[in-house]
Design a protein around this motif. Structure first.
Motif, PDB file in Angstrom:
ATOM      1  N   VAL A  41       0.838  -1.203   0.000  1.00  0.00           N
ATOM      2  CA  VAL A  41       0.000   0.000   0.000  1.00  0.00           C
ATOM      3  C   VAL A  41       0.871   1.251   0.000  1.00  0.00           C
ATOM      4  O   VAL A  41       0.622   2.202  -0.753  1.00  0.00           O
ATOM      5  CB  VAL A  41      -0.965  -0.001   1.212  1.00  0.00           C
ATOM      6  CG1 VAL A  41      -1.638   1.345   1.393  1.00  0.00           C
ATOM      7  CG2 VAL A  41      -2.000  -1.105   1.057  1.00  0.00           C
ATOM      8  N   MET A  42       1.915   1.245   0.827  1.00  0.00           N
ATOM      9  CA  MET A  42       2.790   2.415   0.912  1.00  0.00           C
ATOM     10  C   MET A  42       3.577   2.616  -0.383  1.00  0.00           C
ATOM     11  O   MET A  42       3.771   3.747  -0.826  1.00  0.00           O
ATOM     12  CB  MET A  42       3.731   2.282   2.110  1.00  0.00           C
ATOM     13  CG  MET A  42       2.999   2.391   3.436  1.00  0.00           C
ATOM     14  SD  MET A  42       4.086   2.208   4.849  1.00  0.00           S
ATOM     15  CE  MET A  42       4.840   3.815   4.863  1.00  0.00           C
ATOM     16  N   ARG A  47       4.305   5.831  -5.267  1.00  0.00           N
ATOM     17  CA  ARG A  47       4.306   5.993  -6.731  1.00  0.00           C
ATOM     18  C   ARG A  47       3.284   7.053  -7.158  1.00  0.00           C
ATOM     19  O   ARG A  47       3.561   7.875  -8.042  1.00  0.00           O
ATOM     20  CB  ARG A  47       3.993   4.669  -7.409  1.00  0.00           C
ATOM     21  CG  ARG A  47       5.141   3.713  -7.405  1.00  0.00           C
ATOM     22  CD  ARG A  47       4.841   2.468  -8.239  1.00  0.00           C
ATOM     23  NE  ARG A  47       5.826   1.447  -7.969  1.00  0.00           N
ATOM     24  CZ  ARG A  47       5.547   0.187  -7.676  1.00  0.00           C
ATOM     25  NH1 ARG A  47       4.293  -0.228  -7.645  1.00  0.00           N
ATOM     26  NH2 ARG A  47       6.492  -0.686  -7.441  1.00  0.00           N
ATOM     27  N   GLU A  48       2.101   7.012  -6.543  1.00  0.00           N
ATOM     28  CA  GLU A  48       1.077   8.018  -6.865  1.00  0.00           C
ATOM     29  C   GLU A  48       1.576   9.423  -6.545  1.00  0.00           C
ATOM     30  O   GLU A  48       1.399  10.351  -7.335  1.00  0.00           O
ATOM     31  CB  GLU A  48      -0.209   7.743  -6.085  1.00  0.00           C
ATOM     32  CG  GLU A  48      -0.980   6.527  -6.541  1.00  0.00           C
ATOM     33  CD  GLU A  48      -2.164   6.209  -5.630  1.00  0.00           C
ATOM     34  OE1 GLU A  48      -2.434   6.970  -4.685  1.00  0.00           O
ATOM     35  OE2 GLU A  48      -2.817   5.168  -5.867  1.00  0.00           O
ATOM     36  N   LEU A  49       2.214   9.582  -5.391  1.00  0.00           N
ATOM     37  CA  LEU A  49       2.725  10.900  -4.999  1.00  0.00           C
ATOM     38  C   LEU A  49       3.855  11.354  -5.915  1.00  0.00           C
ATOM     39  O   LEU A  49       3.952  12.544  -6.242  1.00  0.00           O
ATOM     40  CB  LEU A  49       3.193  10.872  -3.539  1.00  0.00           C
ATOM     41  CG  LEU A  49       2.088  10.733  -2.497  1.00  0.00           C
ATOM     42  CD1 LEU A  49       2.681  10.517  -1.107  1.00  0.00           C
ATOM     43  CD2 LEU A  49       1.183  11.955  -2.504  1.00  0.00           C
ATOM     44  N   GLN A  50       4.703  10.419  -6.344  1.00  0.00           N
ATOM     45  CA  GLN A  50       5.771  10.778  -7.287  1.00  0.00           C
ATOM     46  C   GLN A  50       5.178  11.222  -8.621  1.00  0.00           C
ATOM     47  O   GLN A  50       5.654  12.198  -9.220  1.00  0.00           O
ATOM     48  CB  GLN A  50       6.719   9.597  -7.484  1.00  0.00           C
ATOM     49  CG  GLN A  50       7.605   9.346  -6.290  1.00  0.00           C
ATOM     50  CD  GLN A  50       8.402   8.052  -6.405  1.00  0.00           C
ATOM     51  OE1 GLN A  50       7.988   7.104  -7.086  1.00  0.00           O
ATOM     52  NE2 GLN A  50       9.529   8.000  -5.725  1.00  0.00           N
ATOM     53  N   ASP A  51       4.148  10.521  -9.082  1.00  0.00           N
ATOM     54  CA  ASP A  51       3.480  10.914 -10.330  1.00  0.00           C
ATOM     55  C   ASP A  51       2.840  12.295 -10.189  1.00  0.00           C
ATOM     56  O   ASP A  51       2.950  13.130 -11.095  1.00  0.00           O
ATOM     57  CB  ASP A  51       2.417   9.891 -10.728  1.00  0.00           C
ATOM     58  CG  ASP A  51       3.010   8.570 -11.177  1.00  0.00           C
ATOM     59  OD1 ASP A  51       4.226   8.531 -11.480  1.00  0.00           O
ATOM     60  OD2 ASP A  51       2.260   7.573 -11.229  1.00  0.00           O
TER      61      ASP A  51
END
Length: 80
Positions: A41-42, A47-51
């Motif tokens: 999950v982390m 990855r979402e935050l990096q995108d």
């Protein structure tokens, strides 16, 4: 960890010790599964935050370029 063979614990003491080991192993496996799930999950959230960060960086660059063009146009018209 479990007692094996005829030496050491016998009967109910042996069974109790083995049951305690089984319970400990089950709890450790449960914690390991929870850890793996949390890690997945982390990792996904990272990855979402990096995108999102890359997307916002691109938007900031585009806005900065647009602002530069507008300031250049304003300076040109002020100097006319």
């Amino acid at each position: 960890l479990k007692t094996k063979g005829t030496r050491g614990f016998h009967g109910s003491r042996r069974n109790k010790a083995n049951d305690n080991v089984d319970q400990t192993i089950d709890k450790l496996n449960s914690w390991l599964d929870a850890h793996k799930e949390n890690k997945e999950v982390m990792t996904k959230k990272l990855r979402e935050l990096q995108d999102q960060s890359q997307n916002m960086h691109s938007k900031v660059l585009a806005l900065n370029n647009e602002a530069t063009v507008l300031f250049s146009s304003a300076a040109y018209f002020l100097n006319m």
